[in-house]
Each structure stands twice: as structure tokens, then as C-alpha cells.
Design a protein around this motif. Structure first.
Motif, mmCIF file in Angstrom:
data_model
loop_
_atom_site.group_PDB
_atom_site.id
_atom_site.type_symbol
_atom_site.label_atom_id
_atom_site.label_comp_id
_atom_site.label_asym_id
_atom_site.label_seq_id
_atom_site.Cartn_x
_atom_site.Cartn_y
_atom_site.Cartn_z
ATOM 1 N N UNK A 233 30.730 -4.635 82.183
ATOM 2 C CA UNK A 233 30.125 -3.424 82.742
ATOM 3 C C UNK A 233 30.063 -2.311 81.702
ATOM 4 N N UNK A 234 29.182 -1.353 81.980
ATOM 5 C CA UNK A 234 29.104 -0.107 81.215
ATOM 6 C C UNK A 234 29.683 1.016 82.074
ATOM 7 N N UNK A 235 30.501 1.878 81.448
ATOM 8 C CA UNK A 235 31.111 2.984 82.167
ATOM 9 C C UNK A 235 30.889 4.291 81.407
ATOM 10 N N UNK A 236 30.697 5.364 82.188
ATOM 11 C CA UNK A 236 30.769 6.712 81.614
ATOM 12 C C UNK A 236 32.134 7.264 82.013
ATOM 13 N N UNK A 237 32.953 7.569 81.014
ATOM 14 C CA UNK A 237 34.340 7.963 81.262
ATOM 15 C C UNK A 237 34.574 9.369 80.727
ATOM 16 N N UNK A 238 35.219 10.199 81.544
ATOM 17 C CA UNK A 238 35.654 11.526 81.113
ATOM 18 C C UNK A 238 37.155 11.612 81.360
ATOM 19 N N UNK A 239 37.889 12.036 80.330
ATOM 20 C CA UNK A 239 39.345 12.079 80.395
ATOM 21 C C UNK A 239 39.820 13.454 79.940
ATOM 22 N N UNK A 240 40.717 14.069 80.732
ATOM 23 C CA UNK A 240 41.329 15.348 80.360
ATOM 24 C C UNK A 240 42.841 15.211 80.510
ATOM 25 N N UNK A 241 43.549 15.940 79.679
ATOM 26 C CA UNK A 241 45.003 15.871 79.723
ATOM 27 C C UNK A 241 45.525 16.501 81.003
ATOM 28 N N UNK A 242 46.562 15.896 81.569
ATOM 29 C CA UNK A 242 47.214 16.419 82.769
ATOM 30 C C UNK A 242 48.708 16.170 82.625
ATOM 31 N N UNK A 243 49.472 17.261 82.412
ATOM 32 C CA UNK A 243 50.910 17.134 82.165
ATOM 33 C C UNK A 243 51.095 16.148 81.014
ATOM 34 N N UNK A 244 52.019 15.180 81.142
ATOM 35 C CA UNK A 244 52.176 14.171 80.103
ATOM 36 C C UNK A 244 51.404 12.918 80.526
ATOM 37 N N UNK A 245 50.123 13.092 80.681
ATOM 38 C CA UNK A 245 49.261 12.013 81.124
ATOM 39 C C UNK A 245 47.826 12.487 81.136
ATOM 40 N N UNK A 246 47.004 11.921 81.985
ATOM 41 C CA UNK A 246 45.594 12.289 81.991
ATOM 42 C C UNK A 246 45.000 12.087 83.385
ATOM 43 N N UNK A 247 43.867 12.766 83.593
ATOM 44 C CA UNK A 247 43.010 12.531 84.763
ATOM 45 C C UNK A 247 41.722 11.920 84.231
ATOM 46 N N UNK A 248 41.354 10.802 84.804
ATOM 47 C CA UNK A 248 40.174 10.070 84.340
ATOM 48 C C UNK A 248 39.163 9.942 85.476
ATOM 49 N N UNK A 249 37.915 10.279 85.170
ATOM 50 C CA UNK A 249 36.825 10.020 86.111
ATOM 51 C C UNK A 249 35.898 9.004 85.453
ATOM 52 N N UNK A 250 35.533 7.999 86.236
ATOM 53 C CA UNK A 250 34.735 6.894 85.701
ATOM 54 C C UNK A 250 33.545 6.640 86.610
ATOM 55 N N UNK A 251 32.397 6.548 86.003
ATOM 56 C CA UNK A 251 31.176 6.239 86.747
ATOM 57 C C UNK A 251 30.595 4.944 86.205
ATOM 58 N N UNK A 252 30.369 4.006 87.103
ATOM 59 C CA UNK A 252 29.773 2.732 86.716
ATOM 60 C C UNK A 252 28.288 2.964 86.421
ATOM 61 N N UNK A 253 27.941 2.926 85.147
ATOM 62 C CA UNK A 253 26.548 3.170 84.752
ATOM 63 C C UNK A 253 25.856 1.871 84.348
ATOM 64 N N UNK A 254 26.446 0.745 84.763
ATOM 65 C CA UNK A 254 25.811 -0.535 84.452
ATOM 66 C C UNK A 254 24.374 -0.592 84.980
ATOM 67 N N UNK A 255 24.137 -0.162 86.259
ATOM 68 C CA UNK A 255 22.740 -0.170 86.725
ATOM 69 C C UNK A 255 21.839 0.726 85.892
ATOM 70 N N UNK A 256 22.390 1.882 85.424
ATOM 71 C CA UNK A 256 21.580 2.789 84.606
ATOM 72 C C UNK A 256 21.233 2.128 83.283
#
Length: 638
Positions: A233-256
Motif C-alpha cells: 500500500x501507499x500511505x500519506x503519514x504525518x507525525x508530530x512529537x507528543x511527550x516522549x512519543x508521537x501522534x501519527x495520522x495515516x491516510x491510505x492513498x493507495x487508491x489515489x
């Protein structure tokens, strides 16, 4: 005693003492009179009904009667009363202490009132706020779980000795994240570690990128291709730091990505088609006067191979100079005026124009703020037309042959299905003792699959016949048709415990077999999609309406008839949400799984096709858990 009387009189708390069986007022301080808005003075010796409203007096009497010789000598109760404040009635909450003094003769009952309205309202506000917060938390979770974007929160896993970041552990994941993770059913991402769950993140460099986000604080936004095992699959991923870790949002862009590849492929195909087309096609942008904004010239911006070939040695001039620079004689001619008119009006134009010994058909269409010119050599137009007619005839014959082949092939598919059913029945009856539970289950599932396939083929054939057969319509008595149908479905109706009410129905001009299919599918659906808590009730009725009341979608193709029949089939079943009104009429579109409701997903498609074959339309109005009404519009017999 005088001190106590003074204290009683000036106390800010409403207090009163009542004496005797009729509860006459013996003492009442001004605070009591003010609270109850008592305007009678003095109140001593009066009954409650003399100074209070009927409702207040009845409530107060209940409080006074709550203590007695046989019962408690003191009670404390919280009550709700309506009192007058500044000329307006308002609801107040009171804590009333009622005390019996049996030592006095006659016996006295005293009350002390504490207004706790603000306390109760504060508690109510706190309770309401708590409920709202709970709802907000629920809504947030629902929003997360229904988001098309995968959202995950992860914490760092560090080496105990060196504190080096060696992995991440997932602490929150919404439903879309679990779906994209391709985990086994029933398992979730929360509690898992990244590198054991997605080992491909090491080779792809994703882990190192996430690690950099946590260590530097710089957010990350990437498009990445993840390929591991069955996941590609293809993914569009955005990651930002959160405390000693991260918050990740992922969108499946395989159809795109697939769409982009398809678009690029189509663009290449279109360029290839345009360049291999025998039609000269070119795009020309309008040049406007900067003051009047009128079109004064055209500039070529694109041309296919055929157009460039037709320009010959002047192709560079055509591509780099304006029309009137190359052909100044065109200014003010009907040809140039047509181009301007197309740009200004948006209406396409077509004209024939001769060049040398050949004749061309010129088509002009607006494209943005310009025109597209398509020129075709029509010198051999008649020859091409004859060839085209021959090709169309061959296509028609081919299509007719294909339709006949599809019908025969689908029809012949029933025979192997019957053999599968027969042989499986033999296995079940003659070899049951040689089969274990697993083998018997496989045979049962095979039989069910064969039955579903057989039903699907039958429905497909019925659907295909509606569009292909050329029937001779005749008068059809819909009332008699429905009666015959109910006789045939008697056992099904009794099994469902249903009640079918049929009002007088009209005569229609149509095909009786198709109309029977229409009514049977609607009635079967009404019996199938019933609620568990009540027996099904189906109401079939009709009315005649003028053409002016037809839906807009039917007006465009309305027949030359003064009126239409509107036939209603209403039920009290599970209903359909409005967003599915169109979907249920499409072939193979099911809103429920086979485990809930049987069927092939073709029944309502047949209903719509029959209605359209008869020059009509079918629509539905429904409310979930209330029922559905299918309305069929059919022309009145002329």
C-alpha cells in the motif's frame, strides 16, 4: 421566653408552628410569611388554606401529617414547590424540618424551612456537566473510530542502560488504524510494538524517521510505499512529537496512487490517440483587448500530430505566432467571427471549409477562454459512412449473438448446479454414517452455495429478459394479478404471520409476467425485512394522479397520457435510511449480510427495470424501525 420570641420573630429562616388537628397557624415569623408571599396579617389562628394556594396548602399538610404519635417525632424532607417572586412564579427546592411537640396541649407541630435551590441547581449543573463530558468523550471516541484517517499515539521504548530509543509502543489506535494494520480479526494495535508488528518499517527507513521526530521535535509528513507480506500500500503519514512519543495520522492513498497511475496511463493513451487521430485538433487561447475585453486574436497553445502535419513547414510559426499575424486576411471574416462567437456564447459551431482540392468539416468548441478546432477531411466522407454503417451492423449482429450466448450459457449453468445438489444429497443420505461432522458441514455449505448460485442465475436471467424481450403489452387487471399472487404465496404469508391488505387496484397496460415480478418482489421484501417484535402488515393501494404531480425525474420521459396510476406497497418492517434510497435499486446491492436476510440483491433492480419498461418509475420513502412505502408510477391506459 421573651428572648426566644424575639429570636423567632427576627430569624431569617422561615419558621412556623401549627396547632390542633386542623393545623391552625399558632406562630409564623415574618420570614415565613415573606417566603410564601402571604399578604394576610396577622396569620395566627388562620388555616393554611386561608393564606396559601391550594397546591401549597396540600403539600404543607402532607409535611405536617408526616409526624405523629405513632410515627417519628421529627422528619426532614426535601420538596419542590412553586412560589411567587417579584410577581413571577418560580420553582424552588426546600429542606423542611417538621417537629412534633406532644408535651404541649394541644399538640403542636413546628416547621423550619431552608431554601436549598442554589445547592440543588449547582448539583444538577454538575451532574449535567458530567453527563455532557461523558457524551463528549463518547463523541470523541466515535469520531476517532469513524474517521477515514488512521490515528495512533505511541510512546518511546528506550534501552534501560543507555536510554537509547529502540522501539515504539502503541497506546491508542482508532478503528481505521486497526484496519490498515491488517491484524487478525479481534486483535488490536494497542499494546503492540512497532518493529515486531511492522518489521518493514526498518528497511523502509520509517522507524528512523519517526525516531528523528521524537528526538528533534521536528514534525514529519511523507508519502511512503509499504510492502511487507500481503500488505502492498501507499500511505500519506504525518507525525508530530507528543511527550516522549508521537501522534501519527495515516491516510491510505493507495487508491489515489492507483488513480494517478491510471490517469497518467490514460493521458498517455489520450496523447497517443490524439496523435494517431486522422482529425487535426488544436487548442487556441483568446487574446483580449486590455480595455474593452473583446477578443482580438487567438494564440495556438496545443496541437496534435495531424494538425502539425497539416501546417507543414509553417508549424513553428503556427505554434509561436497569433492567428492574425499568420493570416491577417482572416480579420473580420465570418470564419473569425464564428471563433469569437463560440468563445463569448459557449455555443459550439460547425461549418465546412475548402482548402485546395479538398473539403474539411470544421468543428469549434469553447475550452476555457479559448477554442478547440477539429478539422476532418470529408472528401471521402460517404465512403467512410458506408464502412461505418457496415461496422455498426456487424456490431449489432455480434451483440445479438453475445446476448443469445449469454442467455444460453446462463441457462445451461443450472444443469451442473442441479447435479451438484443431487450428488450432495446422495452423499448426505447414503454416506452420512461415513462422514464426520466436518464433512457433513462441508456438504451442507456446498448445497447452500449451489442454491444461492441457482437463485442468482434465475434472478439474472429474469433481469436480462426484462431488457431484451420485446413483449406485446395488453390490458392487465392488477387486482386479479395480486389475488393470484397472494394465493401462490399463501404458505409464505402464513409462516411470516403477516396480514396483507389489498384495496381495489387499476387495470394497467403492460406485460402481466413482468408486473407480477414487480409485485412479487415488493411483497417478498415486505415479508422478509420484518421486525422481530411485531407481525408484518402490508398495505397495497392505488390512486390516480395528474401528470403535474409526477416526480421531476419522470417528467422528462413522460408519455402522452393525461394521468398516471400511483400504486403504493407499504409495510411496517425494519425500514431503510434515506442515504440508501438509490442504492437498494442497484444490482447486487445489499444492506444486510446473508446471515441476516437471504436473497441475491437483484429483486429491487428488477422492480425498477419493470417500472421503466412500462414508462414509469419506482421510488421509496422509509423510516428505520417504522416501515417503508414503495410507490410505483405507471401510465393510465390510453
Amino acid at each position: 421566653m421573651e428572648f426566644l420570641a424575639t429570636l423567632f420573630h427576627y430569624a431569617p429562616t422561615p419558621m412556623a408552628v401549627f396547632q390542633g388537628e386542623d393545623r391552625r397557624i399558632q406562630l409564623a415569623n415574618p420570614a415565613w410569611c415573606q417566603y410564601w408571599n402571604v399578604r394576610v396579617a396577622p396569620v395566627e389562628g388562620l388555616l393554611l388554606t386561608d393564606v396559601l394556594t391550594a397546591g401549597q396548602a396540600a403539600l404543607y399538610t402532607q409535611l405536617l401529617d408526616s409526624v405523629g404519635v405513632a410515627g417519628p417525632s421529627e422528619t426532614t424532607r426535601t420538596i419542590t414547590v412553586t412560589v411567587e417572586r417579584d410577581g413571577e412564579l418560580e420553582e424552588r427546592y426546600l429542606r423542611v424540618v417538621t417537629t412534633l411537640t406532644p408535651s404541649l396541649s394541644p399538640v403542636c407541630v413546628g416547621t423550619i424551612i431552608t431554601d436549598i435551590t442554589e445547592t440543588v441547581q449547582a448539583q444538577q449543573r454538575a451532574d449535567r456537566l458530567a453527563r455532557e463530558q461523558e457524551v463528549h468523550r463518547w463523541m470523541m471516541r466515535e469520531a476517532l473510530d469513524n474517521s477515514p484517517v488512521a490515528i495512533v499515539v505511541a510512546g518511546s521504548v528506550r534501552d534501560e542502560r543507555t536510554a537509547e530509543l529502540i522501539d515504539f509502543e502503541y497506546r491508542l489506535a482508532n478503528r481505521e488504524t486497526n484496519r490498515l494494520s491488517s491484524l487478525p480479526e479481534g486483535e488490536e494495535l494497542v499494546g503492540r510494538r512497532m518493529l515486531s508488528t511492522f518489521p518493514g518499517d526498518i528497511d523502509s527507513g520509517v522507524f528512523d524517521q519517526f525516531k528523528a521526530v521524537v528526538e528533534t521535535g521536528e514534525p514529519l509528513a511523507i508519502e511512503t510505499h509499504y510492502q511487507h507480506g500481503s500488505i502492498d500500500k501507499w500511505f500519506y503519514i504525518r507525525v508530530v512529537k507528543h511527550s516522549d512519543g508521537f501522534v501519527q495520522t495515516t491516510l491510505d492513498i493507495t487508491p489515489v496512487k492507483e488513480a494517478e497511475a491510471a490517469i497518467e496511463q490514460q493521458a498517455d493513451l489520450l496523447r497517443s490517440i490524439l496523435d494517431n487521430s486522422q482529425t487535426a485538433i488544436s487548442l487556441h487561447n483568446a487574446i483580449r483587448d486590455p480595455v474593452t475585453r473583446q477578443v482580438i486574436d487567438f494564440k495556438t497553445v496545443l496541437a496534435n500530430k495531424r494538425a502539425r502535419e497539416s501546417w507543414g513547414d509553417r508549424v513553428e510559426q503556427y505554434m509561436n505566432q497569433t492567428l492574425l499575424t499568420l493570416r491577417p486576411e482572416v480579420a473580420g471574416t465570418p470564419e473569425f467571427n464564428r471563433y469569437v462567437q463560440v468563445v463569448d456564447s459557449g455555443e459550439p459551431a460547425q461549418f465546412d471549409h475548402g482548402f485546395g482540392s479538398r473539403m474539411y468539416s470544421i468543428n469549434v468548441a469553447r475550452a476555457g477562454d479559448g477554442i478547440v478546432l477539429s478539422s476532418v477531411d470529408i472528401t471521402r466522407d460517404r465512403q467512410y459512412q458506408r464502412e461505418l454503417e457496415q461496422i455498426n451492423a456487424e456490431l449489432r449482429r455480434s451483440n445479438e449473438g453475445l446476448q443469445a450466448f449469454a442467455y444460453i450459457a446462463s441457462h445451461d449453468l443450472q444443469e451442473p448446479l442441479r447435479k451438484i445438489t443431487a450428488f450432495s444429497s446422495i452423499l448426505t443420505s447414503q454416506y452420512a454414517d461415513q462422514l464426520d461432522a466436518s464433512g457433513q458441514m462441508i456438504i451442507t455449505r456446498m448445497q447452500l452455495a449451489a442454491e444461492r448460485m441457482s437463485a442468482l442465475i434465475r434472478d439474472l436471467l429474469a433481469y436480462a429478459r426484462i431488457g431484451n424481450q420485446h413483449t406485446s403489452f395488453s390490458a392487465v387487471d392488477l387486482t386479479q394479478l395480486v389475488r393470484d399472487l397472494l394465493d401462490d404465496m399463501e404458505i409464505t404469508i402464513q409462516t411470516a404471520g403477516a396480514t396483507v391488505k389489498v384495496e381495489p387496484l387499476p387495470q394497467l397496460w403492460g406485460d402481466s409476467v413482468q408486473l407480477r415480478q414487480l409485485m412479487q418482489n415488493l411483497l417478498s421484501n415486505a415479508l422478509k425485512f420484518k421486525r422481530d417484535d411485531r407481525p408484518p402488515v402490508v398495505q397495497i393501494s392505488s390512486e390516480q394522479i395528474p401528470v403535474s404531480q409526477l416526480p421531476a425525474t419522470l417528467l422528462a420521459s413522460v408519455r402522452a397520457t393525461p394521468a398516471y396510476w400511483l400504486i403504493h406497497v407499504a409495510d411496517n418492517g425494519i425500514g431503510v435510511s434515506p442515504e440508501y434510497y438509490e442504492r437498494i435499486f442497484e444490482v447486487f446491492q445489499r444492506l444486510h449480510g446473508r446471515n441476516q436476510y437471504s436473497g441475491t440483491g437483484i429483486g429491487l433492480a428488477i422492480v425498477r427495470k419493470v417500472a421503466e419498461q412500462h414508462g414509469g418509475l419506482v421510488v421509496v420513502k422509509s423510516e428505520p424501525n417504522v416501515g417503508s412505502t414503495f410507490s410505483i408510477y405507471l401510465p393510465v391506459i390510453e
